[in-house]
Design a protein around this motif. Sequence first.
Motif: not given
Length: 451
Positions: A34-37, A25-28, A427-433
């Motif tokens: 698309s900017i470095p965290i 998930l971190r890499y996704q 963030l679609y697909g990266c969080y629970e809703d």
Amino acid sequence: MAAEELFANTWRFPDDLFPTHEVSLRYQIQEKISIPIDFTRYLWEKACFVADDVLRIILTELQKQAEKNFEGLTIDRNFIRQGSARQGLKIESPDEFDVIVPFKIEGLRLQEVRLWDTAGQYLPGQIRLRVMNDEQIDMLPKLQREGVFEMVNGTRFLNTKALQEQVFKSLMDKALDELSPSNTKRVGGRPSNVYYVTRGSRPPTMDLTVQVEFQDTVFVDFVPALVLDSETISIPGAIISSSHDKAINFPRFGLMKWINKENADICEKDKELRWRNCSSAYEKFMFDLCFMNRERRYIMASCRIMKALVKRLKERQNQAAVLLTSYHLKTIAMYCILLLTIPTVIVPSGFHIAGVREALGYFLTFINLSFEKKCLPDFFLGNENLGKIFPDSHFTKIRVKYNLFEKENTRLVEAAKYGFPEMQKVLYGCYEDNNLNARVISYFRDRILTI
């Protein structure tokens, strides 16, 4: 983190925690934003060194200038680290550091006086400071000459504009002049690090831009803060993952928040007497709590993700991102910590956050609800649950909430909800809703967001 390490005055390298089942998930998320965290420890340590070194040099000179120019004004050389670089929340680049610099005016006895707006409404967290021993003012002629003590209807108050503009700016400019490259002294026959420092001003902050040959530019938010009081709070053991309560001392400061523009809500006579009751010590503790608990670290990771997303979308002029500040996002994070990880009556026994995906779901939901209600209350003002973390503290006695969106552009607050779908899309697909706790969400919507 052991309980005794809470409240250490150190910068904190960001170290996000993802559970084993969310390693990808971190890499996704990184790919989607698309900017470095993240950044390297090498860059971090270099930037921390520059910030600490230049502050040490400036404060040594600032103390000398204060002793020379303003009797009674004492500035603490031991600055207090705060903000994202202290809380482990920096993203992309370690280029900005926030510090509080405590100061006192010796011999003055001050009384905190509530501030009211033009409609007669109490302004929570804002105060005037009344001088209770006028005779002491004669012992401080240089401060008096600069207009620091102002008489209003027979009562003497501290004038924040005069203190900031005539005293601290003057001292800082003298200190920086002494530290200019042409005046830099040699240490052991060799020149010490040469810093090129310029000063800006955003009351209560003096912005310092620091350039040095071996490092990218570093920005330091330098905030002089008048010592108001301190209190020792017995933090419940359940909060700090301990079998025992722990007594921790919290200093409290006043920040100079004078107003230099039109504001119909503040009486004209009060504009230059305004102080903000600073909650930074308590805020710092809230994020220290995260390093003792896996679920709170998931919330921390979510906060950094949202900071990076907001930064990216601001470049597109997304209305939601333009409205949201770092402090807004930290406030959301603190509400997540409170409602999801602090033992309360809100969530059922045994409730847990499974990972960053779920924490991010709550984070986004809370942001969306705040946009819908055009409201995000300050965490430390009027929070009925604050006593569960800070029993009987100063801020638990403030019953009135303050909407952080109040000082923002009204049209931007109205438009923010239209920018939110783009946040979800990125963030679609990266969080629970779908499987979030309905009781927590309804409590945030119906209790927290009600002013």
